[in-house]
Design a protein around this motif. Structure first.
Motif, PDB file in Angstrom:
ATOM      1  N   TRP A  94      19.463  12.548 -31.687  1.00  0.00           N
ATOM      2  CA  TRP A  94      18.054  12.509 -31.331  1.00  0.00           C
ATOM      3  C   TRP A  94      17.428  13.873 -31.590  1.00  0.00           C
ATOM      4  O   TRP A  94      18.052  14.881 -31.335  1.00  0.00           O
TER       5      TRP A  94
ATOM      6  N   ILE B 260       7.974  12.991 -34.373  1.00  0.00           N
ATOM      7  CA  ILE B 260       7.381  12.413 -33.161  1.00  0.00           C
ATOM      8  C   ILE B 260       8.066  11.076 -32.893  1.00  0.00           C
ATOM      9  O   ILE B 260       8.060  10.181 -33.744  1.00  0.00           O
ATOM     10  N   ARG B 261       8.669  10.941 -31.727  1.00  0.00           N
ATOM     11  CA  ARG B 261       9.294   9.686 -31.327  1.00  0.00           C
ATOM     12  C   ARG B 261       8.640   9.186 -30.040  1.00  0.00           C
ATOM     13  O   ARG B 261       8.200   9.991 -29.203  1.00  0.00           O
ATOM     14  N   PRO B 262       8.579   7.875 -29.843  1.00  0.00           N
ATOM     15  CA  PRO B 262       8.032   7.350 -28.585  1.00  0.00           C
ATOM     16  C   PRO B 262       8.855   7.820 -27.387  1.00  0.00           C
ATOM     17  O   PRO B 262      10.082   7.901 -27.452  1.00  0.00           O
ATOM     18  N   GLY B 263       8.166   8.127 -26.305  1.00  0.00           N
ATOM     19  CA  GLY B 263       8.863   8.587 -25.110  1.00  0.00           C
ATOM     20  C   GLY B 263       9.807   7.560 -24.522  1.00  0.00           C
ATOM     21  O   GLY B 263      10.765   7.912 -23.831  1.00  0.00           O
ATOM     22  N   ASP B 264       9.541   6.274 -24.783  1.00  0.00           N
ATOM     23  CA  ASP B 264      10.386   5.213 -24.231  1.00  0.00           C
ATOM     24  C   ASP B 264      11.375   4.662 -25.259  1.00  0.00           C
ATOM     25  O   ASP B 264      11.903   3.558 -25.099  1.00  0.00           O
ATOM     26  N   HIS B 265      11.642   5.420 -26.308  1.00  0.00           N
ATOM     27  CA  HIS B 265      12.574   4.966 -27.344  1.00  0.00           C
ATOM     28  C   HIS B 265      13.942   4.705 -26.702  1.00  0.00           C
ATOM     29  O   HIS B 265      14.433   5.520 -25.919  1.00  0.00           O
TER      30      HIS B 265
ATOM     31  N   LYS C 150      16.670   7.532 -26.824  1.00  0.00           N
ATOM     32  CA  LYS C 150      16.376   8.878 -26.336  1.00  0.00           C
ATOM     33  C   LYS C 150      17.338   9.240 -25.208  1.00  0.00           C
ATOM     34  O   LYS C 150      17.413   8.539 -24.201  1.00  0.00           O
TER      35      LYS C 150
ATOM     36  N   ARG D 171       3.924  12.338 -42.801  1.00  0.00           N
ATOM     37  CA  ARG D 171       4.680  11.086 -42.687  1.00  0.00           C
ATOM     38  C   ARG D 171       5.744  11.083 -43.776  1.00  0.00           C
ATOM     39  O   ARG D 171       5.434  11.217 -44.955  1.00  0.00           O
TER      40      ARG D 171
ATOM     41  N   LYS E 185       8.265   8.155 -40.683  1.00  0.00           N
ATOM     42  CA  LYS E 185       8.224   8.760 -39.357  1.00  0.00           C
ATOM     43  C   LYS E 185       7.071   9.766 -39.318  1.00  0.00           C
ATOM     44  O   LYS E 185       6.917  10.558 -40.250  1.00  0.00           O
TER      45      LYS E 185
ATOM     46  N   GLN F  18       4.686  16.095 -36.498  1.00  0.00           N
ATOM     47  CA  GLN F  18       3.630  17.024 -36.118  1.00  0.00           C
ATOM     48  C   GLN F  18       3.821  18.370 -36.828  1.00  0.00           C
ATOM     49  O   GLN F  18       4.913  18.919 -36.859  1.00  0.00           O
TER      50      GLN F  18
END
Length: 203
Positions: free
Chosen positions: A31, A139-144, A147, A172, A186, A189
């Motif tokens: 991760w 940038i990955r979703p916080g609820d992946h 993680k 991207r 993906k 940032q």
């Protein structure tokens, strides 16, 4: 644990690319990259550094083994995916040095090597006359679901180095996630800082 830091250019850089490829595949499986790498893909991806006379690899060596590495090259020589979002906002690639991947075997973390990676690449960029450095962070979703519960983002470390996010500037770039069969883009940032002043004192 004695680790030697070497800044590699030219033929020394080219001779390190195979070791860098293997290290990237190993470290980027974690991760937040979750990268399902292959040596064939790496050969094509890293080949641009061999073509760039101003590229640098900062290698961390334990004996003769590469245990960490950070790369960089002028933004003008980078892939279009990394250049275009900055050009669209009016940034001139001729002034910008791109800090690309930074990978370090987990055993060697917490020893200050990450700072050395930035120190050496920024010094290289300054010698070449660049006035700005940028890098990208995925940038990955916080609820992946993959993680780790103990994961701590590196934002605080980067800010201590004097970097800040370029609001709204997102790169991207596609790669295959672990367990997937196809590439997906993906969002990444963009962070930046001026090279015309020293980074804040470490604390």
């Amino acid at each position: 644990m004695a680790v030697e830091i070497r800044s590699l250019t030219g033929d020394d850089l080219k001779e390190t690319l195979d070791d860098l490829a293997r290290l990237r595949i190993s470290v980027f499986r974690d991760w937040p990259y979750l990268y399902e790498g292959s040596l064939d893909y790496e050969a094509g991806y890293l080949e641009r550094y061999a073509r760039s006379e101003n590229a640098v690899i900062v290698g961390a060596y334990d004996g003769g083994k590469l245990v960490g590495a950070a790369t960089g090259e002028p933004l003008g020589g980078e892939l279009a995916a990394f250049r275009t979002p900055l050009e669209a906002r009016g940034y001139a690639p001729a002034n910008i040095f791109y800090l690309a991947e930074s990978v370090l075997d987990p055993v060697y973390r917490g020893m200050g090597i990450g700072h050395r990676f930035f120190d050496e690449r920024e010094a290289h960029a300054k010698r070449l006359g660049f006035t700005q450095a940028v890098f990208c962070a995925v940038i990955r979703p916080g609820d992946h679901p993959m993680k780790p519960a103990q994961y701590r983002p590196l934002d605080a470390f980067w800010r201590k180095r004097g970097y800040g996010k370029l609001d709204g500037v997102i790169v991207r770039f596609p790669w295959i996630d672990i367990g997937d069969r196809l590439e997906t883009e993906k969002p990444m940032q963009v962070w930046t800082r001026s090279l015309q002043s020293d980074p804040p004192a470490r604390g």
